[in-house]
Design a protein around this motif. Structure first.
Motif, mmCIF file in Angstrom:
data_model
loop_
_atom_site.group_PDB
_atom_site.id
_atom_site.type_symbol
_atom_site.label_atom_id
_atom_site.label_comp_id
_atom_site.label_asym_id
_atom_site.label_seq_id
_atom_site.Cartn_x
_atom_site.Cartn_y
_atom_site.Cartn_z
ATOM 1 N N ILE A 198 -28.077 19.036 -35.276
ATOM 2 C CA ILE A 198 -28.658 18.334 -34.132
ATOM 3 C C ILE A 198 -29.843 19.145 -33.626
ATOM 4 N N PRO A 199 -31.044 18.579 -33.634
ATOM 5 C CA PRO A 199 -32.218 19.359 -33.225
ATOM 6 C C PRO A 199 -32.299 19.540 -31.710
ATOM 7 N N ILE A 200 -33.003 20.573 -31.295
ATOM 8 C CA ILE A 200 -33.333 20.765 -29.889
ATOM 9 C C ILE A 200 -34.465 19.802 -29.558
ATOM 10 N N ARG A 201 -34.231 18.926 -28.610
ATOM 11 C CA ARG A 201 -35.192 17.881 -28.259
ATOM 12 C C ARG A 201 -36.124 18.410 -27.161
ATOM 13 N N VAL A 202 -37.431 18.412 -27.449
ATOM 14 C CA VAL A 202 -38.406 19.041 -26.553
ATOM 15 C C VAL A 202 -39.409 18.008 -26.053
ATOM 16 N N VAL B 133 -33.414 29.546 -24.075
ATOM 17 C CA VAL B 133 -33.122 28.757 -22.876
ATOM 18 C C VAL B 133 -32.161 27.627 -23.222
ATOM 19 N N HIS B 134 -32.332 27.022 -24.359
ATOM 20 C CA HIS B 134 -31.391 25.984 -24.809
ATOM 21 C C HIS B 134 -29.991 26.557 -24.958
ATOM 22 N N ASP B 135 -29.899 27.832 -25.353
ATOM 23 C CA ASP B 135 -28.602 28.489 -25.519
ATOM 24 C C ASP B 135 -27.991 28.945 -24.198
ATOM 25 N N GLY B 136 -28.681 28.672 -23.093
ATOM 26 C CA GLY B 136 -28.119 28.985 -21.789
ATOM 27 C C GLY B 136 -28.644 30.246 -21.140
ATOM 28 N N GLU B 137 -29.646 30.889 -21.742
ATOM 29 C CA GLU B 137 -30.185 32.124 -21.192
ATOM 30 C C GLU B 137 -31.435 31.846 -20.352
ATOM 31 N N LEU B 138 -31.814 32.837 -19.552
ATOM 32 C CA LEU B 138 -33.096 32.795 -18.851
ATOM 33 C C LEU B 138 -34.145 33.465 -19.716
ATOM 34 N N TRP B 139 -35.387 32.991 -19.635
ATOM 35 C CA TRP B 139 -36.482 33.639 -20.365
ATOM 36 C C TRP B 139 -37.513 34.122 -19.338
ATOM 37 N N LEU B 140 -37.232 35.309 -18.774
ATOM 38 C CA LEU B 140 -38.084 35.920 -17.758
ATOM 39 C C LEU B 140 -38.263 37.383 -18.088
ATOM 40 N N LEU C 55 -17.961 13.394 -26.133
ATOM 41 C CA LEU C 55 -17.334 14.709 -25.987
ATOM 42 C C LEU C 55 -17.729 15.621 -27.140
ATOM 43 N N PHE C 56 -17.712 15.101 -28.378
ATOM 44 C CA PHE C 56 -18.151 15.893 -29.531
ATOM 45 C C PHE C 56 -19.587 16.362 -29.324
ATOM 46 N N MET C 57 -20.452 15.447 -28.917
ATOM 47 C CA MET C 57 -21.865 15.777 -28.725
ATOM 48 C C MET C 57 -22.034 16.848 -27.651
ATOM 49 N N PHE C 58 -21.376 16.652 -26.514
ATOM 50 C CA PHE C 58 -21.490 17.601 -25.416
ATOM 51 C C PHE C 58 -20.999 18.972 -25.846
ATOM 52 N N ALA C 59 -19.853 19.009 -26.513
ATOM 53 C CA ALA C 59 -19.262 20.286 -26.925
ATOM 54 C C ALA C 59 -20.145 21.012 -27.922
ATOM 55 N N LYS C 60 -20.753 20.269 -28.859
ATOM 56 C CA LYS C 60 -21.597 20.891 -29.869
ATOM 57 C C LYS C 60 -22.908 21.388 -29.271
ATOM 58 N N LEU C 61 -23.491 20.605 -28.381
ATOM 59 C CA LEU C 61 -24.774 20.987 -27.790
ATOM 60 C C LEU C 61 -24.642 22.184 -26.850
ATOM 61 N N HIS C 62 -23.452 22.340 -26.241
ATOM 62 C CA HIS C 62 -23.272 23.393 -25.238
ATOM 63 C C HIS C 62 -22.130 24.330 -25.600
ATOM 64 N N HIS C 63 -21.889 24.488 -26.929
ATOM 65 C CA HIS C 63 -20.743 25.278 -27.385
ATOM 66 C C HIS C 63 -20.780 26.705 -26.874
ATOM 67 N N HIS C 64 -22.004 27.253 -26.664
ATOM 68 C CA HIS C 64 -22.145 28.643 -26.224
ATOM 69 C C HIS C 64 -21.592 28.860 -24.811
ATOM 70 N N GLN C 65 -21.425 27.788 -24.053
ATOM 71 C CA GLN C 65 -20.941 27.900 -22.681
ATOM 72 C C GLN C 65 -19.438 27.635 -22.558
ATOM 73 N N PHE C 66 -18.795 27.333 -23.677
ATOM 74 C CA PHE C 66 -17.364 27.032 -23.645
ATOM 75 C C PHE C 66 -16.542 28.228 -24.115
ATOM 76 N N SER C 67 -16.746 29.379 -23.493
ATOM 77 C CA SER C 67 -15.962 30.547 -23.860
ATOM 78 C C SER C 67 -14.559 30.420 -23.285
ATOM 79 N N VAL C 68 -13.575 30.829 -24.083
ATOM 80 C CA VAL C 68 -12.177 30.807 -23.652
ATOM 81 C C VAL C 68 -11.638 32.212 -23.788
ATOM 82 N N THR C 69 -11.140 32.768 -22.693
ATOM 83 C CA THR C 69 -10.650 34.129 -22.728
ATOM 84 C C THR C 69 -9.367 34.209 -23.516
#
Length: 240
Positions: free
Chosen positions: A7-11, A125-132, A215-229
């Motif tokens: 799935i590409p990053i849509r810009v 930034v797509h991966d959830g980080e700041l670019w500053l 749900l599949f789409m959301f989970a795949k696009l934002h998988h980096h934010q779904f950390s489970v301890t």
């Protein structure tokens, strides 16, 4: 093969100069299938419309749009969908940059920087980080502390934060087993199908989605934010 692995990053590109839009489009599309351009706008009106219609992941926004101020456009754009904004500018004025960050921008790239930097900023930034840079980061956080303002809320992060630990485990299971039935996923997690359906009702509500595909789409696009301890040897069932 995982159907979501490419799935590409849509810009969405927003700049008042057509030559800049042309160059950025060539650059982004050269990264296919990792990235793709989904629209180009040279003014605020078109930017709002395209942001709403194309639902990008990243908006690359110039701060000088003829007679419009890009910093004032940021809050309006963020109302159009769940995406991140990266400022793409020649302006080095700290006050202007700070206002852009206060208004919700997640990164700043200067136009004189090399093209690999633009691509890296989009990915990070797509991966959830700041670019500053460090100076901007320090200045922004000091100003937040002085004024008592809250940091801009990432709408996607806000939805994910609303999930319980059990619900995150379930979302991860759907991301890791694309296309699997509820029965199979429930078996993997060591829970009943009814319990899984109950959790899915809550998950759909919190993520503002309506079906398993979303749900599949959301989970795949934002998988980096779904950390489970938990430890690596811990079973899915033990986390539930």
């Amino acid at each position: 093969m995982d159907p979501f692995s490419h799935i590409p990053i849509r810009v969405l590109l927003v700049d008042s100069r057509q030559i800049v839009l042309w160059g950025l489009e060539k650059l982004i599309n050269s990264e296919s299938p990792r990235m793709e351009t989904v629209g180009k706008a040279s003014n605020g009106t078109d930017a709002r419309r395209l942001a709403r219609e194309s639902q990008p992941n990243i908006v690359l926004l110039d701060l000088e749009l003829g007679g419009e101020r890009g910093v004032d456009l940021i809050p309006d754009l963020l109302k159009m969908g769940n995406f991140h904004i990266i400022v793409f500018t020649e302006i080095h004025d700290p006050t202007t940059i700070d206002v852009a960050i206060f208004n919700g921008a997640r990164g700043v790239v200067y136009k004189e920087e090399p093209t690999p930097t633009i691509l890296k900023a989009i990915q990070k930034v797509h991966d959830g980080e700041l670019w500053l840079d460090r100076r901007t980061t320090g200045r922004v956080f000091i100003n937040f502390l002085r004024t008592g303002q809250k940091l801009p809320v990432d709408p996607v992060a806000g939805k994910i934060t609303a999930l319980t630990r059990k619900e995150r485990v379930i979302v991860n299971a759907f991301a890791n087993e694309a296309g699997a039935s509820n029965k199979k996923i429930a078996h993997t997690l060591g829970i009943s199908e009814q319990t899984l359906r109950n959790h899915l009702t809550s998950i759909f509500s919190k993520l503002e989605i309506t079906n398993r595909f979303d749900l599949f789409m959301f989970a795949k696009l934002h998988h980096h934010q779904f950390s489970v301890t938990g430890t690596r040897t811990e079973s899915p069932a033990s986390r539930l």
